[in-house]
Design a protein around this motif. Structure first.
Motif, PDB file in Angstrom:
ATOM      1  N   LEU A   1       0.831  -1.199   0.000  1.00 14.74           N
ATOM      2  CA  LEU A   1       0.000   0.000   0.000  1.00 14.74           C
ATOM      3  C   LEU A   1       0.863   1.245   0.000  1.00 14.74           C
ATOM      4  CD1 LEU A   1      -0.986   0.731   3.606  1.00 14.74           C
ATOM      5  CD2 LEU A   1      -0.436  -1.625   3.043  1.00 14.74           C
ATOM      6  N   ASN A   2       0.292   2.321  -0.508  1.00 11.59           N
ATOM      7  CA  ASN A   2       1.005   3.597  -0.585  1.00 11.59           C
ATOM      8  C   ASN A   2       0.441   4.550   0.461  1.00 11.59           C
ATOM      9  OD1 ASN A   2       2.725   3.518  -3.294  1.00 11.59           O
ATOM     10  ND2 ASN A   2       0.802   2.453  -3.663  1.00 11.59           N
ATOM     11  N   GLN A   3       1.340   5.189   1.163  1.00  8.67           N
ATOM     12  CA  GLN A   3       0.909   6.019   2.283  1.00  8.67           C
ATOM     13  C   GLN A   3       1.630   7.365   2.294  1.00  8.67           C
ATOM     14  OE1 GLN A   3       1.747   5.249   6.786  1.00  8.67           O
ATOM     15  NE2 GLN A   3      -0.119   4.115   6.324  1.00  8.67           N
ATOM     16  N   PHE A   4       0.864   8.398   2.614  1.00 10.65           N
ATOM     17  CA  PHE A   4       1.431   9.697   2.956  1.00 10.65           C
ATOM     18  C   PHE A   4       1.325   9.834   4.460  1.00 10.65           C
ATOM     19  CE2 PHE A   4      -0.048  14.043   4.157  1.00 10.65           C
ATOM     20  CZ  PHE A   4       1.172  14.679   4.096  1.00 10.65           C
ATOM     21  N   GLY A   5       2.389  10.315   5.081  1.00 11.38           N
ATOM     22  CA  GLY A   5       2.356  10.459   6.526  1.00 11.38           C
ATOM     23  C   GLY A   5       3.088  11.696   7.001  1.00 11.38           C
TER      24      GLY A   5
ATOM     25  N   LEU B   1     -10.049   6.921   6.158  1.00 11.86           N
ATOM     26  CA  LEU B   1      -9.105   7.462   5.174  1.00 11.86           C
ATOM     27  C   LEU B   1      -7.725   7.685   5.776  1.00 11.86           C
ATOM     28  CD1 LEU B   1     -11.350  10.209   3.501  1.00 11.86           C
ATOM     29  CD2 LEU B   1     -10.799   7.962   2.577  1.00 11.86           C
ATOM     30  N   ALA B   2      -7.698   8.141   7.026  1.00 13.94           N
ATOM     31  CA  ALA B   2      -6.425   8.462   7.688  1.00 13.94           C
ATOM     32  C   ALA B   2      -6.606   8.285   9.182  1.00 13.94           C
ATOM     33  CB  ALA B   2      -5.995   9.894   7.376  1.00 13.94           C
ATOM     34  N   GLY B   3      -5.507   8.020   9.862  1.00 14.53           N
ATOM     35  CA  GLY B   3      -5.564   7.887  11.314  1.00 14.53           C
ATOM     36  C   GLY B   3      -4.215   8.163  11.932  1.00 14.53           C
ATOM     37  N   GLY B   4      -4.254   8.626  13.154  1.00 14.06           N
ATOM     38  CA  GLY B   4      -2.992   8.914  13.825  1.00 14.06           C
ATOM     39  C   GLY B   4      -3.209   9.338  15.258  1.00 14.06           C
ATOM     40  N   GLY B   5      -2.173   9.915  15.843  1.00 20.06           N
ATOM     41  CA  GLY B   5      -2.267  10.366  17.223  1.00 20.06           C
ATOM     42  C   GLY B   5      -0.906  10.649  17.818  1.00 20.06           C
ATOM     43  N   ARG B   6      -0.914  10.857  19.126  1.00 20.20           N
ATOM     44  CA  ARG B   6       0.296  11.237  19.859  1.00 20.20           C
ATOM     45  C   ARG B   6       0.997   9.999  20.405  1.00 20.20           C
ATOM     46  NH1 ARG B   6       3.125  15.250  21.714  1.00 20.20           N
ATOM     47  NH2 ARG B   6       1.883  16.808  20.601  1.00 20.20           N
TER      48      ARG B   6
ATOM     49  N   ALA C   1      -1.471  22.439  20.720  1.00 18.91           N
ATOM     50  CA  ALA C   1      -1.678  23.188  19.476  1.00 18.91           C
ATOM     51  C   ALA C   1      -1.082  22.455  18.279  1.00 18.91           C
ATOM     52  CB  ALA C   1      -1.065  24.588  19.589  1.00 18.91           C
ATOM     53  N   ILE C   2      -0.001  21.690  18.502  1.00 16.38           N
ATOM     54  CA  ILE C   2       0.594  20.963  17.377  1.00 16.38           C
ATOM     55  C   ILE C   2      -0.274  19.769  17.012  1.00 16.38           C
ATOM     56  CG2 ILE C   2       2.107  19.284  18.544  1.00 16.38           C
ATOM     57  CD1 ILE C   2       3.136  21.525  15.599  1.00 16.38           C
ATOM     58  N   ASP C   3      -0.988  19.198  17.983  1.00 13.57           N
ATOM     59  CA  ASP C   3      -1.953  18.137  17.679  1.00 13.57           C
ATOM     60  C   ASP C   3      -3.019  18.680  16.729  1.00 13.57           C
ATOM     61  OD1 ASP C   3      -0.538  17.566  20.089  1.00 13.57           O
ATOM     62  OD2 ASP C   3      -2.030  16.067  20.629  1.00 13.57           O
ATOM     63  N   ALA C   4      -3.518  19.867  17.059  1.00 18.69           N
ATOM     64  CA  ALA C   4      -4.547  20.485  16.219  1.00 18.69           C
ATOM     65  C   ALA C   4      -3.992  20.832  14.840  1.00 18.69           C
ATOM     66  CB  ALA C   4      -5.092  21.735  16.905  1.00 18.69           C
ATOM     67  N   GLU C   5      -2.732  21.261  14.776  1.00 26.28           N
ATOM     68  CA  GLU C   5      -2.125  21.595  13.485  1.00 26.28           C
ATOM     69  C   GLU C   5      -1.999  20.364  12.601  1.00 26.28           C
ATOM     70  OE1 GLU C   5       1.404  24.315  12.909  1.00 26.28           O
ATOM     71  OE2 GLU C   5       2.332  22.413  12.276  1.00 26.28           O
ATOM     72  N   VAL C   6      -1.583  19.248  13.187  1.00 26.43           N
ATOM     73  CA  VAL C   6      -1.436  18.010  12.415  1.00 26.43           C
ATOM     74  C   VAL C   6      -2.784  17.569  11.846  1.00 26.43           C
ATOM     75  CG1 VAL C   6      -0.988  15.533  12.686  1.00 26.43           C
ATOM     76  CG2 VAL C   6       0.666  17.190  13.537  1.00 26.43           C
ATOM     77  N   ILE C   7      -3.830  17.655  12.651  1.00 24.59           N
ATOM     78  CA  ILE C   7      -5.176  17.319  12.173  1.00 24.59           C
ATOM     79  C   ILE C   7      -5.593  18.291  11.077  1.00 24.59           C
ATOM     80  CG2 ILE C   7      -7.613  17.208  12.828  1.00 24.59           C
ATOM     81  CD1 ILE C   7      -6.666  16.260  15.611  1.00 24.59           C
TER      82      ILE C   7
ATOM     83  N   PRO D   1       8.524  14.071  22.906  1.00 23.35           N
ATOM     84  CA  PRO D   1       7.168  13.743  22.467  1.00 23.35           C
ATOM     85  C   PRO D   1       7.024  13.776  20.948  1.00 23.35           C
ATOM     86  CG  PRO D   1       7.253  16.010  23.235  1.00 23.35           C
ATOM     87  CD  PRO D   1       8.616  15.422  23.496  1.00 23.35           C
ATOM     88  N   GLY D   2       5.982  13.127  20.465  1.00 25.32           N
ATOM     89  CA  GLY D   2       5.730  13.136  19.033  1.00 25.32           C
ATOM     90  C   GLY D   2       4.256  12.937  18.716  1.00 25.32           C
ATOM     91  N   ILE D   3       3.880  13.315  17.510  1.00 23.13           N
ATOM     92  CA  ILE D   3       2.521  13.096  17.021  1.00 23.13           C
ATOM     93  C   ILE D   3       2.575  12.975  15.503  1.00 23.13           C
ATOM     94  CG2 ILE D   3       2.034  15.600  16.918  1.00 23.13           C
ATOM     95  CD1 ILE D   3      -0.929  14.844  17.486  1.00 23.13           C
ATOM     96  N   GLY D   4       1.666  12.182  14.930  1.00 24.82           N
ATOM     97  CA  GLY D   4       1.652  12.033  13.482  1.00 24.82           C
ATOM     98  C   GLY D   4       0.420  11.310  12.995  1.00 24.82           C
ATOM     99  N   PHE D   5       0.372  11.062  11.684  1.00 22.88           N
ATOM    100  CA  PHE D   5      -0.731  10.292  11.105  1.00 22.88           C
ATOM    101  C   PHE D   5      -0.260   9.621   9.823  1.00 22.88           C
ATOM    102  CE2 PHE D   5      -1.306  14.443   8.974  1.00 22.88           C
ATOM    103  CZ  PHE D   5      -1.412  14.046   7.638  1.00 22.88           C
TER     104      PHE D   5
END
Length: 426
Positions: A125-129, A283-288, A139-145, A302-306
């Motif tokens: 599968l092909n993924q953008f992350g 379609l997409a999923g992620g978190g901290r 605030a960075i959690d909200a930015e990533v979303i 710390p980190g966060i992504g999707f």
């Protein structure tokens, strides 16, 4: 002898790759506006990278990884997800020492999972992350979303649903874990074999089970939201407040846990509600994942992504009947008639390309009429004709295929004149 593509893989032919390139270039443009930089990691990693980060109790590690032993006896695994590889690269290359923090990264990568192939879910599968490392600010959690939602919306998707939850910090998760064990233990024999194992290894994963999701005990399972301590509650409230300020609608789903062990605090999924999209709507999923960098040998960062499935993105665009406008016109088609013209065509086509002109020509020794038909099929804007008469006069004939206008251009001025014509000049 089996000469077909392996099960769970597909060939992307030129018509489709142009759509993919359009989508990928659009997403790259969004990342540039958000000031995220691209990272590229190896296709395979040492197996322990995924075992330590994704978690031994997850379906990915237990059932889905393509793992092999190389000639040196080392256990290697084809990348099943993107976060672990990016975090490993972050640690190994000491990006935590960069003066500019947090480190904001994105990637386009192929993943490999041994799953039952179905529409929108393949074994390759092909993924953008996206991964942001170095900030514990909600605030960075909200930015990533926001970045993920922006990619979808600017591509034209409208039937979207954002679902969020909090998995809390370590203390909150441990208290919730105890409550889940107590709740599900009386029903252990009624659960699937996987969930019976999860009950002792990682009971939170029971809530994500596809087989037991209709079991009565699921409806009454303890919610993580009831076990959040004050710090976790405050963090989650701030994330929701920032989403509200950006007017990004969302729903809180207390059963959203995500499938990987490394998540804590914010978890989210983006789903398609388009008619006819299919049963699997994510379609997409992620978190901290605040402990993952340390787990892979780095400092406590710390980190966060999707992760966003590109196959599913293309499916969503098709479900919403969003046409991807592909510019497949050809600037110029070069028609050569005669042996000497053929020789000169090689030089002139080369020089035109060097001069920035998109040009193609015939390589099948077709007659002039057939070459003009080929120019039509390729949607050429201009046809450049070189024959014996033109060679004698040291000119080429240029035909505008839209207006039918024809003009003679000296060979020495061809590159400049064609660039003028293509830019709208006369």
């Amino acid at each position: 002898m089996n000469m077909k593509a392996p099960r769970g893989t597909v060939d992307l032919l030129p018509t489709n790759t142009k759509k993919w390139q359009y989508v990928e270039n659009h997403i790259k443009g969004v990342c540039e506006r958000f000031r995220y930089d691209e990272v590229r990691t190896p296709l395979f990693e040492h197996t322990e990278v995924f075992q330590r980060s994704v978690g031994d109790s997850t379906d990915i590690v237990q059932k889905e990884m393509y793992t092999f032993e190389d000639r040196g006896g080392r256990s290697l695994t084809l990348r099943p997800e993107g976060t672990a590889s990016v975090v490993r690269a972050f640690v190994e290359n000491k990006l935590f020492g960069n003066p500019s923090q947090p480190v904001k990264l994105y990637y386009f990568a192929q993943m490999f999972r041994y799953e039952r192939p179905q529409k929108g879910r393949m074994r390759q599968l092909n993924q953008f992350g996206v991964e942001v490392l170095g900030s514990a600010n909600p605030a960075i959690d909200a930015e990533v979303i926001d970045l993920a939602m922006t990619c979808y919306k600017e591509l034209g998707l409208r039937s979207l649903k954002l679902v969020i939850n909090s998995l809390g910090d370590q203390e909150s998760r441990e208290n919730h874990r105890k409550a889940l064990v107590e709740h599900f233990s009386p029903h252990k024999d009624e659960l699937c074999s996987d969930c019976q194992t999860r009950l002792t290894q990682n009971p939170l994963r029971i809530l994500d089970c596809k087989k037991d999701r209709d079991h009565p005990s699921m409806k009454t399972a303890p919610s993580i939201l009831d076990y959040l301590n004050n710090e976790s509650k405050k963090y989650f409230e701030q994330v929701k407040e920032y989403l509200d300020l950006m007017k990004i609608p969302y729903e809180v789903d207390k059963n959203l846990v995500r499938g990987l062990d490394y998540y804590n605090h914010t978890a989210f999924e983006i789903m398609s509600e388009a008619e006819g999209f299919g049963a699997i709507t994510t379609l997409a999923g992620g978190g901290r994942y605040n402990g993952l960098v340390e787990e892979l040998g780095g400092p406590d960062i710390p980190g966060i992504g999707f992760g966003m499935g590109l196959e599913r993105l293309i499916m969503a665009l098709e479900a919403e009947k969003k046409e991807i406008e592909i510019d497949d016109e050809l600037d110029c088609y070069f028609v050569a008639v005669g042996d000497e013209a053929e020789k000169q065509a090689v030089r002139l086509v080369h020089e035109l390309r060097e001069g920035g002109v998109q040009v193609d020509r015939d390589y099948l020794d077709r007659k002039m009429k057939a070459q003009f038909k080929a120019a039509d099929r390729l949607k050429a804007r201009f046809v450049i004709v070189l024959g014996e008469d033109e060679l004698t006069k040291e000119i080429v004939n240029v035909k505008d295929m839209t207006t039918g206008e024809q003009l003679e251009i000296p060979i020495t001025q061809l590159i400049n004149k064609m660039n003028e014509k293509l830019q709208g000049g006369k």
